[in-house]
Scaffold this motif. Sequence first.
Motif, PDB file in Angstrom:
ATOM      1  N   SER A   5       0.827  -1.207   0.000  1.00 16.94           N
ATOM      2  CA  SER A   5       0.000   0.000   0.000  1.00 16.94           C
ATOM      3  C   SER A   5       0.857   1.251   0.000  1.00 16.94           C
ATOM      4  O   SER A   5       0.497   2.268  -0.584  1.00 16.94           O
ATOM      5  CB  SER A   5      -0.933   0.003   1.229  1.00 16.94           C
ATOM      6  OG  SER A   5      -0.168   0.019   2.421  1.00 16.94           O
ATOM      7  N   ALA A   6       2.035   1.171   0.651  1.00 21.37           N
ATOM      8  CA  ALA A   6       2.930   2.328   0.653  1.00 21.37           C
ATOM      9  C   ALA A   6       3.416   2.631  -0.748  1.00 21.37           C
ATOM     10  O   ALA A   6       3.423   3.776  -1.197  1.00 21.37           O
ATOM     11  CB  ALA A   6       4.124   2.057   1.580  1.00 21.37           C
ATOM     12  N   ALA A   7       3.822   1.582  -1.458  1.00 19.56           N
ATOM     13  CA  ALA A   7       4.298   1.785  -2.822  1.00 19.56           C
ATOM     14  C   ALA A   7       3.179   2.247  -3.725  1.00 19.56           C
ATOM     15  O   ALA A   7       3.363   3.105  -4.588  1.00 19.56           O
ATOM     16  CB  ALA A   7       4.909   0.477  -3.355  1.00 19.56           C
ATOM     17  N   ALA A  37      10.396  -4.111  -7.008  1.00 17.45           N
ATOM     18  CA  ALA A  37      11.599  -3.437  -6.523  1.00 17.45           C
ATOM     19  C   ALA A  37      11.249  -2.413  -5.448  1.00 17.45           C
ATOM     20  O   ALA A  37      11.965  -2.278  -4.444  1.00 17.45           O
ATOM     21  CB  ALA A  37      12.330  -2.760  -7.684  1.00 17.45           C
ATOM     22  N   MET A  38      10.125  -1.693  -5.655  1.00 19.01           N
ATOM     23  CA  MET A  38       9.648  -0.742  -4.636  1.00 19.01           C
ATOM     24  C   MET A  38       9.339  -1.471  -3.325  1.00 19.01           C
ATOM     25  O   MET A  38       9.744  -1.031  -2.238  1.00 19.01           O
ATOM     26  CB  MET A  38       8.379  -0.035  -5.125  1.00 19.01           C
ATOM     27  CG  MET A  38       8.605   1.130  -6.070  1.00 19.01           C
ATOM     28  SD  MET A  38       9.285   2.588  -5.259  1.00 19.01           S
ATOM     29  CE  MET A  38       7.968   3.028  -4.138  1.00 19.01           C
ATOM     30  N   GLN A  43      10.492  -2.366   2.255  1.00 14.53           N
ATOM     31  CA  GLN A  43      10.565  -3.349   3.343  1.00 14.53           C
ATOM     32  C   GLN A  43      11.934  -3.313   4.022  1.00 14.53           C
ATOM     33  O   GLN A  43      12.023  -3.389   5.253  1.00 14.53           O
ATOM     34  CB  GLN A  43      10.308  -4.747   2.774  1.00 14.53           C
ATOM     35  CG  GLN A  43      10.304  -5.843   3.844  1.00 14.53           C
ATOM     36  CD  GLN A  43       9.979  -7.203   3.248  1.00 14.53           C
ATOM     37  OE1 GLN A  43       9.728  -7.333   2.059  1.00 14.53           O
ATOM     38  NE2 GLN A  43       9.989  -8.223   4.081  1.00 14.53           N
ATOM     39  N   GLU A  44      12.996  -3.181   3.223  1.00 18.89           N
ATOM     40  CA  GLU A  44      14.346  -3.263   3.790  1.00 18.89           C
ATOM     41  C   GLU A  44      14.908  -1.903   4.205  1.00 18.89           C
ATOM     42  O   GLU A  44      15.799  -1.837   5.046  1.00 18.89           O
ATOM     43  CB  GLU A  44      15.284  -3.926   2.765  1.00 18.89           C
ATOM     44  CG  GLU A  44      14.893  -5.366   2.447  1.00 18.89           C
ATOM     45  CD  GLU A  44      15.745  -5.987   1.358  1.00 18.89           C
ATOM     46  OE1 GLU A  44      16.686  -5.306   0.872  1.00 18.89           O
ATOM     47  OE2 GLU A  44      15.462  -7.139   0.976  1.00 18.89           O
ATOM     48  N   GLN A  45      14.450  -0.822   3.572  1.00 14.93           N
ATOM     49  CA  GLN A  45      14.913   0.538   3.884  1.00 14.93           C
ATOM     50  C   GLN A  45      16.449   0.628   3.918  1.00 14.93           C
ATOM     51  O   GLN A  45      17.036   1.124   4.889  1.00 14.93           O
ATOM     52  CB  GLN A  45      14.342   0.994   5.236  1.00 14.93           C
ATOM     53  CG  GLN A  45      12.837   1.160   5.269  1.00 14.93           C
ATOM     54  CD  GLN A  45      12.360   2.388   4.512  1.00 14.93           C
ATOM     55  OE1 GLN A  45      13.035   3.410   4.479  1.00 14.93           O
ATOM     56  NE2 GLN A  45      11.198   2.279   3.904  1.00 14.93           N
ATOM     57  N   PRO A  46      17.134   0.192   2.869  1.00 22.91           N
ATOM     58  CA  PRO A  46      18.601   0.219   2.874  1.00 22.91           C
ATOM     59  C   PRO A  46      19.143   1.612   2.590  1.00 22.91           C
ATOM     60  O   PRO A  46      18.478   2.436   1.971  1.00 22.91           O
ATOM     61  CB  PRO A  46      18.967  -0.737   1.731  1.00 22.91           C
ATOM     62  CG  PRO A  46      17.829  -0.551   0.759  1.00 22.91           C
ATOM     63  CD  PRO A  46      16.605  -0.314   1.586  1.00 22.91           C
TER      64      PRO A  46
END
Length: 599
Positions: A5-7, A37-38, A43-46
């Motif tokens: 939903s964020a993407a 990819a989004m 999810q990982e916030q690198p």
Amino acid sequence: MTTTSAAANSSHHLSPAFPGRAPWGTANKLRAWQQAAMDRYIQEQPRDFLAVATPGAGKTTFALTLASWLLHHHVVQQVTVVAPTEHLKKQWAEAAARVGIKLDPEYSAGPLSKEYHGVAVTYAGVGVRPMLHRNRSEQRKTLVILDEIHHAGDSKSWGEACLEAFEPATRRLALTGTPFRSDTNPIPFVQYEEGNDGIRRSAADYTYGYGSALGDGVVRPVIFLSYSGNMRWRTKAGDEIAARLGEPMTKDAVSQAWRTALDPRGEWMPNVLKAADKRLTEVRKAIPDAGGLVIASDQDSARAYAKLIREITGTKATVVLSDDTGASKRIDDFSASTDRWMVAVRMVSEGVDVPRLAVGVYATTISTPLFFAQAVGRFVRSRRRGETASVFLPTVPDLLTFANEMEVERDHALDKPKKEGEEDPYAESEKEMDEANKQEDEDTGEQEQFSFEALESEAVFDRVLFDGAEFGMQAHPGSEEEQDYLGIPGLLEPDQVQMLLQKRQARQIAHSRKKPDEEADLLELPAERRPVVSHKELLGLRKQLNTMVGAYVHQSGKPHGVIHTELRRTCGGPPSAEATAGQLRQRIEKVQEWATRMK
């Protein structure tokens, strides 16, 4: 908020028309790979993220959607885009404006106007003033988008400048369509992982290759049309040499035959340009605005090719000679028009977005896999289902290998494999190849440094390469056999292209003279039975022959030179250095036969 939903929420910032080349029926949504990819990023916030996506897949859309999300959620406060060229930084600014992100493509120094969300600069610009960009990255939370990140390894100064400028950045997004380089310069902000073979290779966080993109209908399938022919040139010593393009020969001979073919004063280029224009006419029946691009080696050749195109078509070609503001406008004007042809010197090979380009002529002697992939990438951007791309090539082993390996995914290797206790027989050859493949943005006068003069050339339609397979039988320009392949419809599904090529070849074979292979001329053999031998394979055959001769020396007591002379007298042909693969194999079999008799 869930990752999906964020993407999805971030895509609400996009205008309905962006991206303009989304999958069929989803003009205001992300493509599946962009969404995936989004999701992974959110999810990982690198801090660092490397996205490898084939040219034409939509890296810009993915990056700007992500930038929009990071700005909206206050993870970053500003955006810096670093692009390879002046034209591309303006292209980025225009694309960003369509999603509500204002980037200043003219920024050079000082405070940025408050109306902008960030800047678009070039790697060269960062190289000149790295501290300026470091200060900007330190003052506000910054997302840095490094477009075609492999360029940060082009020179030590550029790599060091990028490290210095963007080390403080809050987030760094690296993009590339070709994550491999022919050198071992490390690329900043790219993670390298050591494999079982001890070689460190670049590790992408998300990869979307040409094969996947083709399967999804995101890019066009590419039909490669290869042309050979007889070449004649004069060496510095005054010797005249004749050879057939595509036949096994030394690296120097390949290079000189290739340059002879590309000489605009010969017959090869005019005939190939005529064939390419016929192909473009066929493609335009289904894609009315389809355009063609000739990629030239230098400015003089580009002008000469444009003159040939005008003589062939009766219309003027757009000529792009250098990466300046005038060139950028010419590219934009051509992109917005329905003109037939553009001729460019190298710079249009990477990143430049002219979606209507559907036919290409590879008229440069650059033979690195990176350049080839980027050049072909100019023609694969799909706008509607069924569009095909056609690229015309000289029959040069390296190029045919690249064409047959379009779907192979590569990574950037930091280390060269080393063999313990053994000298690498290809080391010197690779060193020479590296020298030959040095790239410059402008005309450097390289042509004059080569000790040869092109005398004459002819073109022969050689073969069609598609999806790793080869089709066709050699034919003269203007013949019905050549027209069979030039006339393939421009709007076809990949499986239809394959089926049509198979039918055309079967029809040609049925009409050819029915002779045993031993009696058949090369012109009569289908492409699948005319393998092109690479320079390395030729070196391997020479090494095998020398090993066999060395063993026979001990067995027979005869000197090396005597045995080689006897082999030439018995089997025919030139010295080993100029012998074809077939001649070398014949000599290997003969010396094996002699050795067996003596036992």
